[in-house]
Design a protein around this motif. Structure first.
Motif, PDB file in Angstrom:
ATOM      1  N   ASP A 119     -16.104   7.202   0.065  1.00 56.60           N
ATOM      2  CA  ASP A 119     -15.288   8.126  -0.723  1.00 56.60           C
ATOM      3  C   ASP A 119     -14.318   8.851   0.216  1.00 56.60           C
ATOM      4  OD1 ASP A 119     -14.171  10.035  -2.345  1.00 56.60           O
ATOM      5  OD2 ASP A 119     -16.063  11.018  -2.868  1.00 56.60           O
ATOM      6  N   TYR A 120     -13.035   8.567   0.075  1.00 57.45           N
ATOM      7  CA  TYR A 120     -12.029   9.160   0.957  1.00 57.45           C
ATOM      8  C   TYR A 120     -12.069  10.684   0.914  1.00 57.45           C
ATOM      9  CZ  TYR A 120      -7.429  10.212   2.950  1.00 57.45           C
ATOM     10  OH  TYR A 120      -6.402  10.715   3.720  1.00 57.45           O
ATOM     11  N   PRO A 143     -12.122   1.206  -1.149  1.00 54.44           N
ATOM     12  CA  PRO A 143     -12.526   0.409  -2.314  1.00 54.44           C
ATOM     13  C   PRO A 143     -11.407   0.065  -3.290  1.00 54.44           C
ATOM     14  CG  PRO A 143     -14.201   2.029  -1.833  1.00 54.44           C
ATOM     15  CD  PRO A 143     -13.056   2.316  -0.894  1.00 54.44           C
ATOM     16  N   HIS A 144     -10.447   0.952  -3.498  1.00 53.37           N
ATOM     17  CA  HIS A 144      -9.404   0.657  -4.473  1.00 53.37           C
ATOM     18  C   HIS A 144      -8.390  -0.364  -3.962  1.00 53.37           C
ATOM     19  CE1 HIS A 144      -7.280   3.574  -1.927  1.00 53.37           C
ATOM     20  NE2 HIS A 144      -6.164   3.029  -2.381  1.00 53.37           N
ATOM     21  N   ALA A 145      -8.359  -0.602  -2.638  1.00 56.03           N
ATOM     22  CA  ALA A 145      -7.363  -1.491  -2.053  1.00 56.03           C
ATOM     23  C   ALA A 145      -7.960  -2.744  -1.433  1.00 56.03           C
ATOM     24  CB  ALA A 145      -6.557  -0.734  -0.987  1.00 56.03           C
ATOM     25  N   CYS A 146      -9.149  -2.615  -0.843  1.00 52.46           N
ATOM     26  CA  CYS A 146      -9.765  -3.733  -0.115  1.00 52.46           C
ATOM     27  C   CYS A 146     -11.260  -3.459  -0.015  1.00 52.46           C
ATOM     28  CB  CYS A 146      -9.136  -3.869   1.277  1.00 52.46           C
ATOM     29  SG  CYS A 146      -9.971  -5.040   2.375  1.00 52.46           S
ATOM     30  N   GLN A 147     -12.068  -4.350  -0.549  1.00 55.78           N
ATOM     31  CA  GLN A 147     -13.514  -4.172  -0.479  1.00 55.78           C
ATOM     32  C   GLN A 147     -14.018  -4.360   0.944  1.00 55.78           C
ATOM     33  OE1 GLN A 147     -14.700  -7.003  -3.735  1.00 55.78           O
ATOM     34  NE2 GLN A 147     -16.060  -5.315  -4.279  1.00 55.78           N
ATOM     35  N   ASN A 182       0.843  -1.195   0.000  1.00 59.93           N
ATOM     36  CA  ASN A 182       0.000   0.000   0.000  1.00 59.93           C
ATOM     37  C   ASN A 182       0.878   1.245   0.000  1.00 59.93           C
ATOM     38  OD1 ASN A 182      -3.085  -0.792   0.644  1.00 59.93           O
ATOM     39  ND2 ASN A 182      -1.693  -2.234   1.644  1.00 59.93           N
ATOM     40  N   GLN A 216      -3.621   4.068   2.781  1.00 63.91           N
ATOM     41  CA  GLN A 216      -5.046   3.755   2.680  1.00 63.91           C
ATOM     42  C   GLN A 216      -5.176   2.230   2.610  1.00 63.91           C
ATOM     43  OE1 GLN A 216      -5.947   5.999  -0.892  1.00 63.91           O
ATOM     44  NE2 GLN A 216      -6.758   7.684   0.320  1.00 63.91           N
ATOM     45  N   CYS A 260     -13.904   1.963   6.526  1.00 65.49           N
ATOM     46  CA  CYS A 260     -12.744   2.579   5.877  1.00 65.49           C
ATOM     47  C   CYS A 260     -11.649   2.688   6.931  1.00 65.49           C
ATOM     48  CB  CYS A 260     -13.076   3.970   5.347  1.00 65.49           C
ATOM     49  SG  CYS A 260     -14.383   3.994   4.099  1.00 65.49           S
TER      50      CYS A 260
END
Length: 283
Positions: free
Chosen positions: A270-271, A174-178, A152, A170, A183
């Motif tokens: 959404d970060y 969503p882009h790294a781990c569902q 990461n 992060q 979050c």
């Protein structure tokens, strides 16, 4: 205290007007989460903000198991993660192992594990490990994911000139781990930097929890909270967490550099969903 014997303490949601008449001791009691890391124990607390379970496991020589539910009577004995997902971060000086339904996942310091809804048996092992636990309700079961800092790459933010140079990892996004709603990330300040989360902001659609660590025994973080024009602070030490309501600014400055785990849950993942404030707006 908590009405449910599973939890050491329950934290209630609060209105911003509460800040007006609250003493520093009141703020600490209602928002600071302390005493999570006790040798040989697994400690859980409960927050009505997003229904977070906030906990710590410090196994020592003996393994510790995630407990089953105790209340209500209809759920007693069921797995704690029957309808929840879990994030685990090792913040301890030594590596440890998290075993989920018979599969072992070694976690070095700063490594994390996403544990999906429906997992039945979760065990923590490793003398010197300190596992920080964050669980929220879930609507779906996603794959288990072991996250390392090498996997990461961080976002770099801030600068030495403004005393807030930091690396933001992060982890559960969503882009790294569902995940269903959790979050989660890890921020590490560079030596000589003390300010986190600049510019300050609020999240109207989700709550956030910070856990501060990598602090020496005599070091502290001044964590600021409240509405932008009515700021207050809570003093926190190593291994202390703080619950930030959706209406509250959350930022901190330490007496030295440190690391912190940030976790959010709420309406979206959404970060960038935040209301950013100019430092000159604060009072």
């Amino acid at each position: 205290m908590s009405a449910d014997p599973l939890f050491a303490k329950t934290y209630h949601a609060v209105h911003p007007d509460m800040m007006m008449g609250a003493s520093n001791a009141d703020l600490h009691d209602r928002h600071a989460v302390t005493g999570l890391f006790r040798a040989g124990e697994l400690v859980l607390t409960y927050s009505h903000g997003e229904r977070f379970i906030i906990g710590g496991a410090m196994p020592g020589e003996a393994a510790l198991d995630l407990p089953v539910q105790r209340e209500p009577a209809s759920a007693a004995g069921h797995p704690l993660l029957e309808r929840r997902e879990l994030g685990v971060v090792n913040i301890g000086p030594a590596a440890g192992t998290v075993t989920v339904d018979g599969v072992a996942y070694p976690l070095a310091k700063y490594e994390a594990l996403y544990v999906p809804m429906g997992s039945r048996d979760v065990r923590f092992e490793g003398a010197g490990a300190r596992f920080y636990l964050l669980s929220v309700p879930a609507h779906a079961a996603y794959p288990i994911v072991h996250m390392t800092l090498a996997g990461n790459p961080p976002m770099r933010r801030g600068s030495p000139e403004t005393s807030n140079a930091r690396s933001i990892h992060q982890l559960v996004l969503p882009h790294a781990c569902q995940s269903a709603s959790l979050c989660l990330g890890l921020t590490r300040l560079d030596p000589g930097s003390v300010w986190n989360t600049m510019p300050p902001h609020v999240h109207e659609r989700r709550s956030e929890i910070y856990l501060y660590f990598d602090l020496e025994d005599d070091a502290r973080v001044f964590h600021y909270m409240g509405q932008p024009d009515e700021l207050r602070h809570i003093l926190l030490g190593d291994g202390d967490a703080v619950i930030s309501p959706p209406w509250s600014v959350h930022m901190g400055a330490g007496t030295s550099s440190y690391s912190f785990v940030w976790a959010m849950a709420g309406e979206n993942q959404d970060y960038e969903d935040m209301d950013v404030l100019d430092i000159c707006q604060l009072a």
